[in-house]
Design an enzyme around this catalytic site. Structure first.
Site, PDB file in Angstrom:
ATOM      1  N   HIS A  24       0.825  -1.204   0.000  1.00  0.00           N
ATOM      2  CA  HIS A  24       0.000   0.000   0.000  1.00  0.00           C
ATOM      3  C   HIS A  24       0.863   1.261   0.000  1.00  0.00           C
ATOM      4  CE1 HIS A  24      -3.342   2.534   2.140  1.00  0.00           C
ATOM      5  NE2 HIS A  24      -3.196   2.863   0.874  1.00  0.00           N
ATOM      6  N   HIS A  42       1.447   5.243  -2.683  1.00  0.00           N
ATOM      7  CA  HIS A  42       1.624   6.609  -2.165  1.00  0.00           C
ATOM      8  C   HIS A  42       3.059   7.112  -2.356  1.00  0.00           C
ATOM      9  CE1 HIS A  42      -2.226   7.083   0.137  1.00  0.00           C
ATOM     10  NE2 HIS A  42      -2.204   5.750   0.046  1.00  0.00           N
ATOM     11  N   HIS A  66      -3.763   0.829  -6.367  1.00  0.00           N
ATOM     12  CA  HIS A  66      -4.117   1.444  -5.092  1.00  0.00           C
ATOM     13  C   HIS A  66      -5.530   1.056  -4.665  1.00  0.00           C
ATOM     14  CE1 HIS A  66      -5.698   4.721  -2.477  1.00  0.00           C
ATOM     15  NE2 HIS A  66      -4.581   4.462  -1.844  1.00  0.00           N
ATOM     16  N   ASN A  92      -6.482  -0.764  -1.091  1.00  0.00           N
ATOM     17  CA  ASN A  92      -6.947   0.250  -0.142  1.00  0.00           C
ATOM     18  C   ASN A  92      -8.412   0.100   0.249  1.00  0.00           C
ATOM     19  OD1 ASN A  92      -6.463   3.011   1.255  1.00  0.00           O
ATOM     20  ND2 ASN A  92      -8.319   3.329   0.042  1.00  0.00           N
ATOM     21  N   ILE A 109      -6.793   9.057  -0.911  1.00  0.00           N
ATOM     22  CA  ILE A 109      -7.110   8.739   0.476  1.00  0.00           C
ATOM     23  C   ILE A 109      -6.137   7.669   0.952  1.00  0.00           C
ATOM     24  CG2 ILE A 109      -8.773   6.975  -0.131  1.00  0.00           C
ATOM     25  CD1 ILE A 109      -8.996   9.289   2.911  1.00  0.00           C
TER      26      ILE A 109
END
Length: 901
Positions: free
Chosen positions: A559, A564, A751, A755, A901
């Site tokens: 993740h 990110h 993602h 997520n 997010i």
């Protein structure tokens, strides 16, 4: 030439030659107003050489002027739409109070042409746009201007904000142009001229240009805008800045507050890591290599921040505020160090009646933002906190106990990116045996043969039926340090699975390893499924440790690191090196929405020293350091592409005759099955887009901005990996297609897959504990522990699970992180203005949109096919994480363009 006519202004159009004589140097149309793009040294030198010979032509020009008829002009109406800021007092209110407030915007419209006589950019048309109407959401500014027939097409609008506050300019409309209506999409903040006096805001039209194709009238403007966005690498960034630059992760710790909160710098030779956005904050007093913690929000360029235009809107910013408000109250309500006394107490977390927490401010707004978390009691006016039952728990309360579900989630759960094919036997560690003990696995061939039953280990390997979750070498180097911390433990682990004939996986055995430490030799324990009561509970203990390892690896690597963290350098490089009018900038921009801001927020609350990740996941204070180790040992740009990742892990092999050109070794692999359809559709969209703008292959190599962008990603954004041989070349359109598809896939589908199922699969924490706090009862001789285990194994297992505070903190965070906001932008759903401006691109996007809608139907059909046992069956949660579209809230589906997010 031409002059403009603003609202309330009565200037007239003058003959071109007379105007030319009045303005021998290239200045703004209105007296005393200069535009920095026109004032560069090259233009000044050109103007000087031209003016030297001008006196000799004066009499001739005057004579010509006397007989020249004024050039015809067209009256054009322009409208600027400005979005209101949350909580902003309207100008109507202010006018009622002061009766003396006029709000104006200065606009300059730039031509795509240069003056044929001087070779310089044509002076822009300047107008003052006046506020003429407003409502709760928008302000409308209008003006009129006169455009001469020879001005050429408008290529950009420059906006100056002469008001006191920043303004969010949505778009500038022009009606009356000979070429038809024009909308210039802005969607950006414009700062007051008093705050940023040296830079004007330029917005290009929606027409895209490669650098070599840039209209002559826009070239210097294009170059200057990129220079402004890069900054000079010095000084502390302010909240209103629009500067993109790089730095290492040196702001996670807080050594000035406590020595225990000191953290190593991530990024550099010792601990390789991607780069983050530079903030320029001063170093800490106690550690010159660390940057001071931000007192408020961490800087990100102004246009990267969360939207705060609509009051009360559910978005990531407000959700993180909720976390900051609620988590301390969980700490008061739940015990920090004690586990739950029984499973009845765990189930009570999902009681429909909820439970009281210490009073919260703004509870009314919280119930609107998170209605599924807060319950309102109308009879008392009280708000209760509650957790909704995750979908798997709703379908089967005991889903977490089933071995089939344990195995299924490696293919259709929260972390479907770690399982890999076993290719060699016996299994061997690659770590130094002098430090970590004998490298041979403790898996016994005879035991595994017996567990498989239908064939031998070697036959299973030959038939590609043996798979593994292997966290042994990743975790073993951290075991000593983690075990030195209070309230936790750690092992290296391996888990074997066998592929059944029906396409499901069956767990065979778990190996847990402790390296030599504290005067004790290396210890290894092997556990397997059993009908014997004692061995069954030991198996459940071992599964809990493996699940905690998988949960930590998922959060820190699958993740955070792979999405990110790895994507932030792409965002920075795109804004620094690709002009906003570059087609690749416009293709990638939706994939970067809010990513820098959510990453900055994570550095504030989640991945910082003492934050949620360090407090609740197995590696604790070494969590981020472990993600650096994973980056160093495992991360490769080329392997982020789904097909390459599947092949690398042994889950697929190339086969030109198979769907998607790949043969899957596990045919019912929901993440891969759905992901490959999405990957193909995404790649086809990127292919059509790239081939439109690069019809000649040589255009890729000659694109100076594109080459600078790719070089900067490799050598600066991922500087610690710059010498790796696996970086793709960027010489052809196909190279560009592969690179862009890779980036877009990671930011969107990868993602989404790791997520938005977090609350579903980990919201009931026994299913996926974030941490295992106690050692296996069989590791060392401990009569008291063994006696407790035999008498009440459930209590001992609950004590190994996260504490009450850890569990509820993770549940709340995962609930928030699994949520979609109402303004979410989903992959392939809505068209960007610049795409719709081009008929060929619009048609390609329409085809992409159609494929996304088809994927929705395909996934629904698959989830109804009872032959696919990894996504259907009694109590089985359907796999919907790669369904492209979703509504707001926790839905377990929906693929946004970006990591928001």
């Amino acid at each position: 030439m031409l002059k403009s006519q603003g609202v309330g202004c009565a200037t007239r159009v003058a003959p071109a030659t007379l105007c030319h004589l009045q303005r021998p140097l290239p200045r703004g149309i209105n007296a005393g107003v200069s535009f920095p793009f026109w004032n560069n040294t090259q233009n000044k030198q050109k103007a000087k050489s031209i003016s030297n010979g001008r006196l000799r032509l004066v009499s001739r020009e005057i004579k010509a002027a006397l007989t020249t008829v004024a050039e015809p002009t067209t009256t054009v109406l322009t409208k600027v739409i400005v979005k209101k800021i949350t909580g902003e007092i309207t100008s109507s209110t202010l006018l009622m109070e002061s009766k003396a407030l006029d709000k104006l915007l200065k606009l300059e419209f730039a031509s795509i042409l240069v003056d044929p006589k001087t070779g310089l950019e044509k002076p822009p048309i300047s107008v003052q746009a006046k506020l003429i109407s407003e409502d709760v959401l928008e302000e409308i500014y209008e003006a009129s201007l006169e455009v001469s027939a020879d001005f050429g097409d408008i290529g950009a609008v420059i906006v100056e904000n002469h008001n006191e506050k920043e303004m969010f300019v949505k778009e500038v409309e022009l009606n009356g142009l000979a070429s038809g209506p024009l909308i210039v999409t802005c969607n950006s903040w414009v700062q007051p001229k008093t705050l940023v006096p040296t830079q004007n805001r330029v917005f290009f039209t929606d027409k895209s240009y490669l650098p070599s194709q840039t209209p002559a009238g826009l070239r210097s403007m294009r170059e200057t805008e990129l220079v402004n966005l890069r900054g000079n690498g010095t000084g502390e960034r302010q909240s209103y800045d629009r500067i993109y630059d790089y730095d290492v992760y040196n702001d996670l710790g807080d050594p000035d507050k406590s020595e225990d909160l000191k953290r190593p710098v991530l990024g550099g030779t010792e601990r390789p890591y991607p780069r983050r956005c530079r903030t320029g904050r001063p170093p800490t007093k106690t550690d010159p290599n660390s940057e001071q913690r931000a007192t408020g929000s961490i800087y990100v360029p102004r246009d990267e921040t969360f939207s705060d235009l609509k009051q009360g809107v559910f978005n990531a910013s407000t959700l993180l505020s909720v976390l900051r408000a609620i988590i301390p109250r969980l700490q008061v309500h739940f015990n920090q160090n004690t586990g739950f006394p029984n499973f009845k107490a765990v189930d009570a977390l999902f009681d429909v009646d909820g439970f009281n927490l210490p009073p919260l401010e703004s509870t009314t707004s919280l119930k609107d933002l998170l209605p599924w978390i807060f319950k309102f009691l109308s009879e008392t006016g009280q708000f209760l906190f509650r957790f909704q039952s995750p979908e798997p728990m709703d379908r089967d309360k005991f889903f977490w106990l089933r071995d089939e579900e344990f195995a299924r989630q490696t293919l259709a759960g929260l972390n479907p990116c770690s399982i890999r094919l076993v290719k060699e036997w016996p299994l061997m560690s690659q770590l130094n045996p002098e430090i970590y003990g004998p490298p041979e696995s403790a898996f016994n061939t005879q035991m595994i043969d017996r567990e498989i039953g239908s064939m031998t280990v070697q036959e299973a390997i030959q038939q590609k039926k043996l798979f593994i979750l292997d966290y042994n070498d990743m975790l073993l180097p951290y075991v000593r340090r983690v075990r030195a911390l209070k309230g936790t433990t750690l092992y290296g682990s391996r888990t074997l699975f066998f592929l059944n004939e029906d396409g499901t996986l069956r767990p065979l055995a778990i190996e847990l390893t402790r390296p030599p430490m504290d005067g004790k030799p290396q210890w290894k324990g092997v556990y397997g499924p059993s009908e014997n009561a004692t061995n069954l509970w030991l198996w459940r203990f071992a599964k809990s440790h493996v699940l905690a390892h998988d949960a930590g690896y998922h959060q820190l690597v699958s993740h955070w690191l792979r999405t990110h963290c790895a994507v932030e350098p792409y965002v920075i490089a795109t804004n620094r090196q690709l002009s906003a009018m570059h087609p690749i900038h416009r293709l990638l921009n939706p994939h970067f929405r809010y990513t820098m801001e959510i990453n900055a927020a994570a550095r504030t609350n989640l991945i910082n020293a003492g934050g949620t990740i360090e407090s609740t996941f197995s590696p604790l204070k070494y969590s981020m350091e472990l993600s650096s180790t994973a980056y160093d040992l495992q991360w490769q740009f080329d392997l982020q592409a789904l097909p390459a990742d599947l092949i690398h892990r042994g889950l697929a092999e190339e086969d030109p005759t198979a769907s998607h050109g790949l043969k899957l070794h596990i045919k019912d692999y929901p993440f891969a099955n759905d992901g490959l359809i999405l990957w193909d559709a995404l790649k086809q969209w990127v292919t059509e887009y790239v081939n439109h703008y690069y019809p000649d292959p040589s255009l890729v190599a000659s694109d100076t901005e594109l080459q600078a962008w790719w070089t900067e990603i490799r050598t600066v954004g991922h500087a610690d990996k710059q010498d790796e041989p696996w970086w793709p070349l960027l010489n052809t359109p196909q190279d560009l297609i592969d690179i862009v598809t890779n980036i877009a896939w990671v930011a969107s589908a990868h993602h989404a897959a790791v997520n938005f199922g977090q609350y579903a699969y980990a919201g009931y924490f026994p299913s996926r504990p974030s941490i295992a706090r106690t050692n296996m009862p069989t590791e060392d001789t401990n009569p008291a522990l063994w006696k407790s285990f035999l008498e009440k194994p459930e209590e001992v297992l609950l004590n190994a699970f996260p504490s009450q505070y850890q569990a509820t903190q993770v549940m709340l965070v995962l609930d928030v992180l699994s949520s979609h906001s109402p303004d979410e932008e989903y992959l392939g759903k809505n068209m960007e203005p610049s795409w719709g401006d081009n008929p060929a691109i619009k048609a390609a996007f329409d085809r992409f949109n159609k494929r996304m809608k088809e994927l929705e139907l395909i996934i629904d059909h698959r989830n109804a096919d009872f032959n696919l046992k990894n996504r259907t069956g009694a109590g089985v949660t359907p796999y919907e994480l790669l369904k492209p579209f979703s509504g707001p809230g926790v839905t377990g589906k929906g693929v946004p363009y970006s990591i928001s997010i």
